[in-house]
Design a protein around this motif. Sequence first.
Motif, PDB file in Angstrom:
ATOM      1  N   LEU A 814       5.827  64.059 -26.391  1.00  0.00           N
ATOM      2  CA  LEU A 814       3.890  63.528 -27.248  1.00  0.00           C
ATOM      3  C   LEU A 814       2.599  62.899 -25.810  1.00  0.00           C
ATOM      4  CD1 LEU A 814       4.672  60.900 -30.268  1.00  0.00           C
ATOM      5  CD2 LEU A 814       4.391  63.016 -29.842  1.00  0.00           C
ATOM      6  N   THR A 823       0.573  67.236 -31.692  1.00  0.00           N
ATOM      7  CA  THR A 823       0.207  66.524 -32.637  1.00  0.00           C
ATOM      8  C   THR A 823      -0.958  66.631 -33.708  1.00  0.00           C
ATOM      9  OG1 THR A 823       1.782  65.282 -31.360  1.00  0.00           O
ATOM     10  CG2 THR A 823       0.218  63.745 -32.413  1.00  0.00           C
ATOM     11  N   GLN A 827      -1.556  67.039 -37.536  1.00  0.00           N
ATOM     12  CA  GLN A 827      -2.481  66.457 -38.492  1.00  0.00           C
ATOM     13  C   GLN A 827      -3.270  66.938 -39.168  1.00  0.00           C
ATOM     14  OE1 GLN A 827      -3.645  63.705 -35.441  1.00  0.00           O
ATOM     15  NE2 GLN A 827      -2.179  62.404 -35.261  1.00  0.00           N
ATOM     16  N   GLU A 833       3.513  64.237 -39.179  1.00  0.00           N
ATOM     17  CA  GLU A 833       3.420  63.951 -37.616  1.00  0.00           C
ATOM     18  C   GLU A 833       4.294  64.283 -36.322  1.00  0.00           C
ATOM     19  OE1 GLU A 833       1.609  60.504 -34.926  1.00  0.00           O
ATOM     20  OE2 GLU A 833       0.926  60.476 -36.478  1.00  0.00           O
ATOM     21  N   GLN A 834       5.634  64.378 -36.851  1.00  0.00           N
ATOM     22  CA  GLN A 834       6.640  64.510 -36.390  1.00  0.00           C
ATOM     23  C   GLN A 834       7.007  66.151 -36.389  1.00  0.00           C
ATOM     24  OE1 GLN A 834       7.843  62.756 -33.884  1.00  0.00           O
ATOM     25  NE2 GLN A 834       6.003  61.101 -34.165  1.00  0.00           N
TER      26      GLN A 834
END
Length: 845
Positions: A814, A823, A827, A833-834
């Motif tokens: 990340l 990410t 979104q 998110e993952q």
Amino acid sequence: MARQRSEAVAAAMSKSHNIRNMCVIAHVDHGKSTLTDALVYKAGIITEQQAGQRRFTDSLEAEQEKGITIKSSSVSMYYELDDQILGDLKRDDNGFLVNLIDSPGHVDFSSEVTAALRVTDGALLVVDAVSGVSVQTETVLRQALSERVQLTLVINKVDRCILEQKLEAEELYQKLSGIVARCNALIATYRSTDDSTYSDEHFNPILGNVAFASGKQGWAFTLNQFATFIAEKAKVSKDKYLNRLWGESYYSSENKKWVSYEQSRTIDDAKRGFNQFILQPLYQILNACAELNMDEVQKLLSKIDVKLSADKLDASVLDAKKITANVMKRWLPAGEAMLHLIVLHLPSPVQAQVYRIKHLYEGPQDDQAACSMKACDPNGEVMIYISKKIPAQDGSRFLCFGRIFSGTVVSGTNVRVLGPDYRPGSTSDLQIKNITSVGVMVGDRCMPMNSVPAGNVVALSGIDKCLVKTATITTSPDAHNFRVMKFSVSPVVRVAVDAKDPTDHAKLVEGLKKLVQADSLVQVLNENGQHVIAAAGELHLEICLADLEKTHARCPLKVATPIVTYRETITAESRQIAFTKTTNKHNKFFMRASPLEPGLAEAIESGRISSKQDPKERSKILVEEFGWDLAATKKIWAFGPYDNGPNMLVDGTRSVDGLGTIQDAVVAAFQWTSQEGVLASENLRGARIELLDAEIHRDAAHRRPDQLIPAIRRCLLASLHMAAPRLLEPIFLVDIECPTRMIGRVYATLNKRRGQISEEEELSGTTLSRVKAFLPVNESFGFTEELRHSTGGTAFPQCQFDHWALLPGEPFELNTKCGLIVTETRQRKNLPEQIPALESLIDRQ
């Protein structure tokens, strides 16, 4: 007068040997539209005073404001030439119809150039004598060669080399010669091996297909014109001089004889023929006018037999620029030189369609439609290619602009409109419509015609609602499609839009539909309920948003921050075989992913390798150039996304019962996955996925698509997940011209934005340098403004999409650039998110 022009155009349309369909192509600001004015003036459409100032083909408000061409614009013009000029040229009479299209030079509008080239047979390539061959010059030349369009060359702004740069005659010759040689080198590099219409020394001033010009001052000439002037004065044959006015031919005035380069070194007054007979009088007149030495001007005018009224030479009223333009326009009118280039060196439809149809038509080359088009037969079945749509002046409907390759189109004709996905014998992507009116374009207005025969460009009304951007129009039930146009740019910059007032939402939706139709390249997507516009660059996006707000939707807009399109790829072979099974446990799949060989993705994107080409030809390229196994080349199931993308699905199974029953489901899942990859649901690029094995239930009830497709998609995603997936970011090639003293500031601005310098060169004879650099599209927003601010407005950048490159960092970490963008993208698309864990994709055996 306008009525007489209209009647002359209508009469010339049926004389196919006397038609020239051509466009003007160049880098931005090299002077296309200004030069075009000279031809428009010669046709009697604008006045002499307007020529060079009016930019007749730039009719849009944004074009006038920014001083650049944004949309390609067509003008149909009629000319008459005399027998002495035409010689033994094949023709019906001495009246010629020139259908000219002025195209944009800015790279963001390259799709307009492609659309213009598709409907034309020839082009004037304009090159700035000061800047030389630029990035976009190379791009448009490559586009012209790919469309099998014949080229002539105009070297513009020669006056600036003389008056501003103060080049000596020999320096100027070397500069002009270098531009001709560079253009020839590009043709030798990019021409197709099966294209016999070009030689490696295609541009040659002696042949007459190169002109030298100043669009602003309204003058131009070819060597042929000067040879004629000199021969008339000397009362000898023109050919005696023509071959000596370019290259290594030198003239000694004292000895009154021509000598070779070796001999010229021993003779003091021996000068190159081009310098002696062309540049010397040019320098004398330009310098005399610039210095307002009117006695000298009058003396020179009498030598060249040019008569001008006193008011055109009145130094008490007119400045030097105006007097220069008045003198030069009368002596060497630009319209005349360019008309000679067009009529004598560009092909008629009868000549061009013989070799262009082989490249443009997807059907058999011996079917009725192909034979009619090769013959340019006005009595055959109607075959028209629509290359773009032009908004009507009230904005409610569109004119469909295209080229008639065979037949004659009349208002009231019922035609078959074939969309890009039409296949002969089917009814999908096929509509039958009535053409309500036909006409030809003259700038921003349509001149109505009773009928338009083969070989001409045409504007059609009444069929705009049944095609999105392009289409094949025909009256033949057996006709195939024309090939889809390949654009040199990609829509990599995106922005979400909405109406400021929620009650205007319906207007926005309707406006977006019209925007897609009006622009060849723009895409409108729906992402999680948001309307997203995808454009080629910042300027293209700015123009699209302005058109949407002012013309198409006619309501205030709310615009989000621009975003960049990414691609997903893989950098290794799957570390293990991916295995999944359907929820009913009756069907099992085994797959593996691996990267495509270097250069293969580009070959697919360029169309060299495709799903539609002959399988033997495709196999040969894959085996010889990319090292594929011959058996594997025969088992390619699909390309993706959209059946033409740079990913491949290969059947690697052996003796699987019932494999044919699931092939459609496997291909459908592959297309889905290549559109929405495993990292951020972005398009996939450069992956080869093999179906290694499968177990398939014999009962159709246990292998329905709703069972198969989700399981196959999980298998595909898992194989990608285990193949070191990464994000690719789009990279611009930035071409920057600036004063050499500002190079340090250019480098500093590029370094701040992850820019990488590709090359730097000083422009000979100037205080300017050209820098080429690679700049990530994500870092390009605001780059132009920052660069101009840091260099005091002296640097001029142009960004063009060049290639895809790996985004730095790991997508699963990340804190890296790549991880952050994954990410953010997930979104924005309302995804979890993952990135999905591998365990959630694969099954246990």
